[in-house]
Design a protein around this motif. Sequence first.
Motif, mmCIF file in Angstrom:
data_model
loop_
_atom_site.group_PDB
_atom_site.id
_atom_site.type_symbol
_atom_site.label_atom_id
_atom_site.label_comp_id
_atom_site.label_asym_id
_atom_site.label_seq_id
_atom_site.Cartn_x
_atom_site.Cartn_y
_atom_site.Cartn_z
ATOM 1 N N GLY A 58 0.822 -1.216 0.000
ATOM 2 C CA GLY A 58 0.000 0.000 0.000
ATOM 3 C C GLY A 58 0.843 1.247 0.000
ATOM 4 O O GLY A 58 2.074 1.170 -0.033
ATOM 5 N N PRO A 59 0.188 2.413 0.058
ATOM 6 C CA PRO A 59 0.882 3.689 -0.126
ATOM 7 C C PRO A 59 2.015 3.963 0.853
ATOM 8 O O PRO A 59 2.997 4.575 0.485
ATOM 9 N N ASN A 60 1.869 3.534 2.102
ATOM 10 C CA ASN A 60 2.957 3.810 3.047
ATOM 11 C C ASN A 60 3.713 2.534 3.415
ATOM 12 O O ASN A 60 4.305 2.425 4.483
ATOM 13 N N GLN A 61 3.679 1.565 2.519
ATOM 14 C CA GLN A 61 4.361 0.279 2.736
ATOM 15 C C GLN A 61 5.522 0.148 1.750
ATOM 16 O O GLN A 61 5.569 0.890 0.761
ATOM 17 N N PRO A 62 6.402 -0.813 2.000
ATOM 18 C CA PRO A 62 7.547 -0.941 1.088
ATOM 19 C C PRO A 62 7.135 -1.329 -0.334
ATOM 20 O O PRO A 62 7.817 -0.979 -1.293
ATOM 21 N N ILE A 63 6.025 -2.053 -0.511
ATOM 22 C CA ILE A 63 5.602 -2.383 -1.881
ATOM 23 C C ILE A 63 4.201 -1.857 -2.145
ATOM 24 O O ILE A 63 3.389 -1.722 -1.232
ATOM 25 N N LYS A 64 3.961 -1.577 -3.418
ATOM 26 C CA LYS A 64 2.648 -1.046 -3.804
ATOM 27 C C LYS A 64 1.611 -2.155 -3.828
ATOM 28 O O LYS A 64 1.945 -3.318 -4.086
#
Length: 402
Positions: A58-64
């Motif tokens: 997700g947006p504030n995670q390491p992967i989209k």
Amino acid sequence: MTIPTDSKQVSQSHCVQPETELVQLGRDPMSHERAVNPPIQRGSTLLFDQAADLYHAGPNQPIKGYGLEGLSTQDRLCEALTQISRGMGAVLASSGLQALTLALMATTKGGDHVLLTDSSYGPTRRFCREVLGPYGVETEIYDPRIGAGIEALIQPNTSLIILESPGSLTFEIQDIPAITAVAKAHQIATLIDDTWSAGLYMKPFELGVDISMQALTKYQSGHADVLAGALITHSPKWLAKLKSMHQMLGIGTAAEEAWLTLRGLRTMGLRMAHQDKVARQIAAWLEARSEVAQVLHPALPSHPDHALWQRDFTGAGGVFSVVLKPVATAKVHAMCEAYRLFSMGFSWGGYESLALPSSLNVKRRFPSQHAQGPLMRYAIGLEAPEDLLADLEHGFSVLNDA
Ligand SMILES: Cc1ncc(COP(=O)(O)O)c(C=O)c1O
């Protein structure tokens, strides 16, 4: 054939001057088959090979997690915009206005008090009044020239100060560092509409602003054929909040629009420098005309905020206003309709010159700071200055005869 392996992706150290940055930023030929420009990458579904990653993306995670976050084309544009404004991250929106409303949703909640400059872009004010108002956010309009005096307006629930410098239509330059110093002392967020300088001629974070909004529809895309906006910040806290609100509102920006904006950036420095030079020439010519009461262009020494503009900006672009001496609206309209090169239309920052008849007193709380009379906003394009001056001369002859 030998394929070069050294990546030419730009690093800050390659970029000494803004023109160089605009050529280099947001592209990495070695990562996309050595083509000069990045590809247009379209996509909604992103695939996972690890089930555990599905709910940790997700947006504030390491992967989209999903295409709404934007893929590589949008990422390249965010990188470039971030670096131009000297921020640490950016989010995109499908128009400048959508970027503004996203920022307002991320920085306010029911019960808050917001301070909004009287010189703001009209739809910003309307959103505050008609959308935030019913949700319990009170908006108080302040004098754009208030400077450090804004402290007197601060209430215990003030959460946001909105700046726009220069102001829409009236081109007041705000004392940004004075206002942001007060905001910081009271832990209040600051948001600036920096569309006019495009992040090129003013560095909002160096002046203490938290979030910068730019309508990419104007100078960045530059050809009157793209609608897009961006929020740029230098604060990890605000970047996370903006990304999260961006996701919750379901905002997406098409890869084509991001790509066209990146393409526009390559010539933005040249276009803006030319438009700046010609606009100053035309503004000075207009100042000497008997039909004109006041020219509102901060780079002219006669502008009341010229010293602030000199302190905080390195250029001016191509948009400014003129207050005409009192004259019937029908005559102003006849002048505008007679122009052969200046077209009538909203927006600005494209390659074509525009003239917009308007009024100084439209929905303003502090209208008395300028000469009174019909207001014309001019956006200077890329035409030759002598042709534009001849067109303006022709318009005045119609104004005087009509
Ligand atoms: C100062 C300013 N901010 C924001 C906007 C909104 O940009 P957009 O047209 O991309 O919604 C405009 C548009 O004219 C503008 O002039």
